[in-house]
Write a protein that holds these residues in place. Structure first.
Motif, PDB file in Angstrom:
ATOM      1  N   MET A 263       0.852  -1.204   0.000  1.00 25.45           N
ATOM      2  CA  MET A 263       0.000   0.000   0.000  1.00 25.45           C
ATOM      3  C   MET A 263       0.877   1.239   0.000  1.00 25.45           C
ATOM      4  N   ILE A 264       0.434   2.237  -0.739  1.00 23.16           N
ATOM      5  CA  ILE A 264       1.215   3.459  -0.817  1.00 23.16           C
ATOM      6  C   ILE A 264       1.183   4.155   0.546  1.00 23.16           C
ATOM      7  N   HIS A 265       2.353   4.682   0.947  1.00 28.34           N
ATOM      8  CA  HIS A 265       2.523   5.245   2.275  1.00 28.34           C
ATOM      9  C   HIS A 265       1.456   6.299   2.623  1.00 28.34           C
ATOM     10  N   MET A 266       1.274   7.293   1.742  1.00 30.91           N
ATOM     11  CA  MET A 266       0.345   8.383   2.059  1.00 30.91           C
ATOM     12  C   MET A 266      -1.089   7.876   2.166  1.00 30.91           C
TER      13      MET A 266
ATOM     14  N   ALA B 297      -6.346  -5.388   6.304  1.00 28.81           N
ATOM     15  CA  ALA B 297      -5.216  -6.297   6.043  1.00 28.81           C
ATOM     16  C   ALA B 297      -4.112  -5.564   5.287  1.00 28.81           C
ATOM     17  N   ARG B 298      -4.512  -4.694   4.356  1.00 29.43           N
ATOM     18  CA  ARG B 298      -3.492  -3.948   3.592  1.00 29.43           C
ATOM     19  C   ARG B 298      -2.748  -2.972   4.505  1.00 29.43           C
ATOM     20  N   VAL B 299      -3.502  -2.334   5.428  1.00 24.66           N
ATOM     21  CA  VAL B 299      -2.826  -1.421   6.360  1.00 24.66           C
ATOM     22  C   VAL B 299      -1.905  -2.203   7.284  1.00 24.66           C
TER      23      VAL B 299
ATOM     24  N   GLU C  39       5.980  -3.085   7.464  1.00 27.74           N
ATOM     25  CA  GLU C  39       7.211  -2.697   6.764  1.00 27.74           C
ATOM     26  C   GLU C  39       7.530  -1.215   6.866  1.00 27.74           C
ATOM     27  N   CYS C  40       6.600  -0.413   7.449  1.00 29.57           N
ATOM     28  CA  CYS C  40       6.836   1.038   7.546  1.00 29.57           C
ATOM     29  C   CYS C  40       6.919   1.450   9.016  1.00 29.57           C
ATOM     30  N   GLU C  41       8.119   1.699   9.458  1.00 27.04           N
ATOM     31  CA  GLU C  41       8.312   2.046  10.869  1.00 27.04           C
ATOM     32  C   GLU C  41       7.636   3.386  11.211  1.00 27.04           C
TER      33      GLU C  41
ATOM     34  N   GLU D 163       3.411   5.911  14.358  1.00 27.65           N
ATOM     35  CA  GLU D 163       2.222   6.777  14.440  1.00 27.65           C
ATOM     36  C   GLU D 163       1.074   6.044  15.151  1.00 27.65           C
ATOM     37  N   VAL D 164       0.869   4.810  14.768  1.00 30.56           N
ATOM     38  CA  VAL D 164      -0.217   4.035  15.384  1.00 30.56           C
ATOM     39  C   VAL D 164       0.052   3.829  16.875  1.00 30.56           C
TER      40      VAL D 164
END
Lengths: 215, 216
Positions: free
Chosen positions: B1-4, B24-26, B32-34, B39-40
């Protein structure tokens, strides 16, 4: 992933308009509107914790919140004949309380500006909370809670009321939308913006936990 | 999934408002995105801090309110009683909507010059009247000038009673406070409780009132 959402079971309430027969307060409201003052007292006792909680978090001062809570319930009593049951009674109560908080903050604004100026002169640069630090710390029970309360006070009114109602008081999106007279999507957006602003403000307090939770 | 795109979904993700596929995509993106994962974590911790704030009502709140009611403090003022019929019948609102403005002039006790309450942009005249200007549902008669049709509809609908309650409170507060700083109350969007308490002598306020007069 163990935890994926923040949504608590309390948010599983119905989100649509609430006919009077579904309003848990309907019986008390009817009795009160028929002149039974004890029913109004029962309504106060049923809603006082949430109204006071909302006002305390909105105003940042326990004494002010108690004063405004009294005024809000008096206003409710004064205008109760206008409640027709189109929405839940609790929605009506929150709207009155939120308006009372906004009015009080406007009144307090100028006075606090003068007090702040005086306090800043006395403390020579110390960053003071909006209420006496020792009293707030004692009431909140910890330094973290005091910081959270101070961060809330720095939010714009529209973001603060949304996040206080949702994250602290557990009021569902739909009811907040009716309280504030805005779409549900706007409520969600305001809550998310409020959380991000609070996160930025409170990040220094999260450092230790961050490090411990790093994989 | 694209970051933005993932970042835009984080609010709904935290609330459990995403369908299974998008969630699931998020989840896959967070693995893979630290930056997003942090943020979460931080937003969850923020909510946890908010929910950790203790609240309990003062034990004597209900008693205090009932005592004040018994003392007559909740009794509506003459102003409220005089306007009550507007809130009690749809006909009242329809009648109100027919007027471009309702002007109420209330004479207050004289206010001493140099009163320290507030900073006045113009001197306040001794014994000057207080003007409370109410503009209920004016857009019905003057479309597009006082507000949109949506506002008008809401004003005549279910939201009106509480909004009027708020207006009553505001007017009563002004009258009780005898605050010459807030002499003019211009209510532009009653259905959403938006109103503007304006001080006489405030150039912006005067312009708005002028403009309202001209369009009427």
């Amino acid at each position: 992933m163990v935890e994926t959402t923040l949504a608590a079971p309390r948010r599983a309430e119905a989100r649509g308009p609430s006919p009077r027969h579904l309003d848990p307060d309907a019986d008390l409201v009817t009795r009160w509107q028929e002149g039974e003052e004890e029913a109004f007292e029962a309504l106060i006792r049923r809603h006082e914790r949430r109204v006071f909680g909302l006002l305390w978090r909105m105003l940042g001062c326990r004494e002010e919140a108690e004063d405004v809570a009294q005024e809000a319930f008096l206003s409710l009593h004064r205008h109760g004949h206008r409640f027709r049951g189109e929405a839940r009674f609790s929605t009506f109560v929150y709207r009155v309380a939120a308006n009372a908080a906004l009015n009080r903050r406007r009144t307090l604004g100028r006075r606090r500006a003068r007090e702040r100026e005086l306090a800043e002169r006395q403390a020579a640069g110390t960053d003071l909370p909006s209420a006496p630090r020792s009293a707030e710390a004692a009431a909140a029970g910890s330094e973290v809670q005091t910081e959270v309360q101070r961060a809330l006070q720095e939010l714009p009114h529209d973001l603060r009321v949304a996040t206080v109602l949702y994250d602290i008081e557990g009021v569902p999106y739909g009811e907040i939308a009716r309280v504030l007279g805005i779409p549900e999507g706007t409520v969600k957006s305001r809550i998310h913006r409020a959380r991000k602003a609070l996160r930025d403000r409170l990040r220094p307090l999260m450092g230790a936990e961050h490090r411990s939770s790093e994989p | 999934m694209i970051h933005m795109r993932a970042r835009r979904l984080l609010g709904d993700y935290l609330e459990g408002d995403l369908d299974l596929a998008r969630r699931a995509r998020v989840d896959a993106h967070l693995a893979e995105c630290e930056e997003c994962a942090r943020e979460v974590r931080e937003l969850r911790q923020t909510v946890s801090m908010l929910r950790g704030l203790p609240v309990e009502a003062p034990p004597a709140l209900a008693d205090a309110v009932m005592a004040r009611i018994a003392a007559g403090e909740a009794r509506p003022s003459r102003w409220v009683r005089a306007t009550r019929h507007f809130g009690e019948s749809g006909g009242g609102w329809a009648l109100a909507a027919g007027f471009a403005a309702l002007l109420i002039v209330v004479t207050l006790e004289p206010v001493p010059l140099g009163d320290p309450r507030g900073d006045f942009s113009m001197p306040v005249q001794v014994g000057s009247p207080v003007v409370v200007r109410v503009q209920p549902a004016a857009s019905q008669s003057v479309p597009g000038r006082y507000g949109s049709a949506r506002h008008t509809a809401a004003f005549a609908g279910a939201a009106a009673p509480a909004a009027v309650g708020a207006l009553d409170d505001e007017v009563e507060r002004l009258l009780r406070a005898r605050d010459p700083e807030s002499l003019v109350l211009l209510m532009t969007n009653p259905s959403r409780g938006q109103r503007t308490a304006l001080r006489r002598g405030d150039a912006r306020a005067e312009r708005r009132l002028h403009s309202a007069d001209e369009t009427r």
